[in-house]
Design a protein around this motif. Structure first.
Motif, PDB file in Angstrom:
ATOM      1  N   ILE A 170       0.817  -1.208   0.000  1.00  0.00           N
ATOM      2  CA  ILE A 170       0.000   0.000   0.000  1.00  0.00           C
ATOM      3  C   ILE A 170       0.857   1.267   0.000  1.00  0.00           C
ATOM      4  O   ILE A 170       0.431   2.311  -0.516  1.00  0.00           O
ATOM      5  N   LEU A 171       2.072   1.198   0.519  1.00  0.00           N
ATOM      6  CA  LEU A 171       2.955   2.364   0.446  1.00  0.00           C
ATOM      7  C   LEU A 171       3.334   2.642  -1.010  1.00  0.00           C
ATOM      8  O   LEU A 171       3.392   3.799  -1.427  1.00  0.00           O
ATOM      9  N   GLU A 172       3.555   1.594  -1.786  1.00  0.00           N
ATOM     10  CA  GLU A 172       3.851   1.809  -3.200  1.00  0.00           C
ATOM     11  C   GLU A 172       2.654   2.423  -3.924  1.00  0.00           C
ATOM     12  O   GLU A 172       2.817   3.271  -4.809  1.00  0.00           O
ATOM     13  N   VAL A 173       1.441   2.029  -3.528  1.00  0.00           N
ATOM     14  CA  VAL A 173       0.246   2.628  -4.122  1.00  0.00           C
ATOM     15  C   VAL A 173       0.212   4.126  -3.830  1.00  0.00           C
ATOM     16  O   VAL A 173      -0.066   4.940  -4.713  1.00  0.00           O
ATOM     17  N   THR A 216      -8.628   2.942   3.306  1.00  0.00           N
ATOM     18  CA  THR A 216      -8.528   4.112   4.187  1.00  0.00           C
ATOM     19  C   THR A 216      -7.236   4.880   3.939  1.00  0.00           C
ATOM     20  O   THR A 216      -7.210   6.117   4.010  1.00  0.00           O
ATOM     21  N   THR A 217      -6.176   4.166   3.612  1.00  0.00           N
ATOM     22  CA  THR A 217      -4.872   4.794   3.399  1.00  0.00           C
ATOM     23  C   THR A 217      -4.854   5.724   2.192  1.00  0.00           C
ATOM     24  O   THR A 217      -4.207   6.776   2.216  1.00  0.00           O
ATOM     25  N   VAL A 218      -5.564   5.360   1.128  1.00  0.00           N
ATOM     26  CA  VAL A 218      -5.431   6.128  -0.126  1.00  0.00           C
ATOM     27  C   VAL A 218      -6.708   6.820  -0.583  1.00  0.00           C
ATOM     28  O   VAL A 218      -6.672   7.599  -1.545  1.00  0.00           O
ATOM     29  N   SER A 219      -7.831   6.574   0.073  1.00  0.00           N
ATOM     30  CA  SER A 219      -9.111   7.067  -0.453  1.00  0.00           C
ATOM     31  C   SER A 219      -9.225   8.585  -0.492  1.00  0.00           C
ATOM     32  O   SER A 219     -10.024   9.128  -1.264  1.00  0.00           O
ATOM     33  N   ASP A 220      -8.424   9.283   0.321  1.00  0.00           N
ATOM     34  CA  ASP A 220      -8.510  10.745   0.339  1.00  0.00           C
ATOM     35  C   ASP A 220      -7.360  11.396  -0.419  1.00  0.00           C
ATOM     36  O   ASP A 220      -7.062  12.572  -0.221  1.00  0.00           O
ATOM     37  N   MET A 221      -6.721  10.628  -1.314  1.00  0.00           N
ATOM     38  CA  MET A 221      -5.564  11.146  -2.054  1.00  0.00           C
ATOM     39  C   MET A 221      -5.913  11.643  -3.459  1.00  0.00           C
ATOM     40  O   MET A 221      -5.046  11.769  -4.313  1.00  0.00           O
ATOM     41  N   GLY A 222      -7.182  11.927  -3.680  1.00  0.00           N
ATOM     42  CA  GLY A 222      -7.571  12.450  -4.985  1.00  0.00           C
ATOM     43  C   GLY A 222      -7.716  11.382  -6.047  1.00  0.00           C
ATOM     44  O   GLY A 222      -7.523  11.656  -7.238  1.00  0.00           O
ATOM     45  N   ILE A 223      -8.085  10.156  -5.629  1.00  0.00           N
ATOM     46  CA  ILE A 223      -8.354   9.107  -6.604  1.00  0.00           C
ATOM     47  C   ILE A 223      -9.856   9.077  -6.892  1.00  0.00           C
ATOM     48  O   ILE A 223     -10.657   9.573  -6.112  1.00  0.00           O
ATOM     49  N   ASP A 224     -10.219   8.493  -8.021  1.00  0.00           N
ATOM     50  CA  ASP A 224     -11.602   8.512  -8.464  1.00  0.00           C
ATOM     51  C   ASP A 224     -12.294   7.159  -8.331  1.00  0.00           C
ATOM     52  O   ASP A 224     -13.522   7.095  -8.278  1.00  0.00           O
ATOM     53  N   PHE A 225     -11.509   6.087  -8.317  1.00  0.00           N
ATOM     54  CA  PHE A 225     -12.034   4.737  -8.144  1.00  0.00           C
ATOM     55  C   PHE A 225     -11.037   3.946  -7.306  1.00  0.00           C
ATOM     56  O   PHE A 225      -9.832   4.205  -7.333  1.00  0.00           O
ATOM     57  N   PHE A 226     -11.562   2.949  -6.594  1.00  0.00           N
ATOM     58  CA  PHE A 226     -10.709   2.009  -5.882  1.00  0.00           C
ATOM     59  C   PHE A 226     -11.191   0.625  -6.269  1.00  0.00           C
ATOM     60  O   PHE A 226     -12.395   0.387  -6.401  1.00  0.00           O
TER      61      PHE A 226
END
Length: 315
Positions: A170-173, A216-226
């Motif tokens: 997830i850090l690489e993501v 939770t780690t990446v959802s607020d990083m300006g992505i549009d889909f997970f």
């Protein structure tokens, strides 16, 4: 010529569910490539076929669009700078990815309607979260920069969205997402970002991160889909998809054609198009937030054609 009236990818995905393509690697293997087919006879350099056998890659792209896919992925899964360095092409990362995106764009523009090109960004091969003496020691800014060069090329080549896929750390993501934003700022063009992780049959990433922590780690990083792709078939994905479908971000689901079986040293995927279509149908009926579907390892145009029929039904 590219259509100037094409509906933006995000708008289209809001109005209807979109269908992605299936596997690239197994389709390349069906063409029985020989070492001399690859750049400088570097056997196994599948991404390099955009240079030496572009007609092969276009044929595969075309086969998925003919099967009914709305979206095709660029043949750039292993085209970040680190991976290209292994074949001597790291210094050409931007242009290499640009060419791959243009190749896919040329095929997509052969078809009527809204057809989208998605920039595929696979893992670097490093695991920055780990303490592994080899895989865990790469400086974080180097990983980010390797992805940024790839994203820059894909954006310049005309992709409609960027897909960070088959992620196991997830850090690489996080680094890849930062790199995408960095590339968009440099190029001066914004495209949607899709962040996919790969979970094992127990719902964990390679280093033990579960889907809740990953999201939770990446959802607020300006992505549009997970989303989820690879590793397992749809059955094993369902508990994670159920949780994701209750979150804010729309979801992409791209399973393998079942769990892999080892036959003669090769991974074999036995889930039929009908079987995958049945499971995906259940997801679509149960989880409105699943907006994008497609196939990963072991899936082919026949699987995608069945999924097209699923989307055309009354779901």
């Amino acid at each position: 010529m590219p259509s100037t009236s094409k509906e933006p990818f995000l708008e289209a995905a809001t109005k209807k569910r979109l269908l992605f393509d299936g596997a690239m690697g197994t389709e390349i293997q069906k063409l029985n490539p020989h070492p001399e087919d690859f750049p400088e006879s570097k056997d196994g350099f599948n991404d390099g076929l955009i240079l030496t056998r572009p007609e092969w890659i276009k044929k595969i792209h075309r086969s998925y669009l003919e099967a009914g896919a709305d979206c095709i992925e660029t043949n750039t899964f292993g085209s970040n700078k680190f991976k290209l360095d292994e074949y001597g092409y790291g210094g050409q990362t931007v242009e290499f990815n640009r060419r791959a995106a243009q190749l896919a764009r040329e095929v997509a523009d052969e078809f009527d309607g809204n057809r989208y090109v998605i920039g595929s960004m696979g893992p670097t091969g490093f695991l920055p979260s780990s303490n592994d003496p080899d895989l865990g020691q790469k400086p974080l800014d180097e990983i980010r920069d390797a992805f940024a060069l790839q994203a820059e090329g894909l954006i310049l080549g005309g992709v409609d969205a960027l897909l960070i896929e088959t992620s196991q750390d997830i850090l690489e993501v996080k680094l890849a997402i930062q790199a995408c934003h960095q590339a968009m700022e440099k190029v001066g063009k914004k495209v949607p970002i899709i962040a996919n992780v790969t979970l094992d049959q127990y719902g964990k990433m390679l280093l033990g991160t579960n889907v809740q922590a990953a999201y939770t780690t990446v959802s607020d990083m300006g992505i549009d889909f997970f989303g989820l792709n690879c590793s397992t078939g749809p059955t094993e994905m369902e508990p994670s998809i159920k949780w994701l479908a209750e979150q804010d971000l729309p979801v992409l689901v791209m399973p393998n054609a079942g769990m892999p079986h080892n036959e003669g040293g090769k991974a074999v995927y036995n889930m039929s198009p009908d079987e995958i279509a049945l499971r995906i149908t259940e997801f679509l009926k149960s989880y409105q937030n699943v907006r994008l579907i497609g196939g990963c390892c072991g899936t082919n145009p026949n699987h995608i054609a069945k999924l097209r029929k699923v989307l055309e039904s009354s779901i």
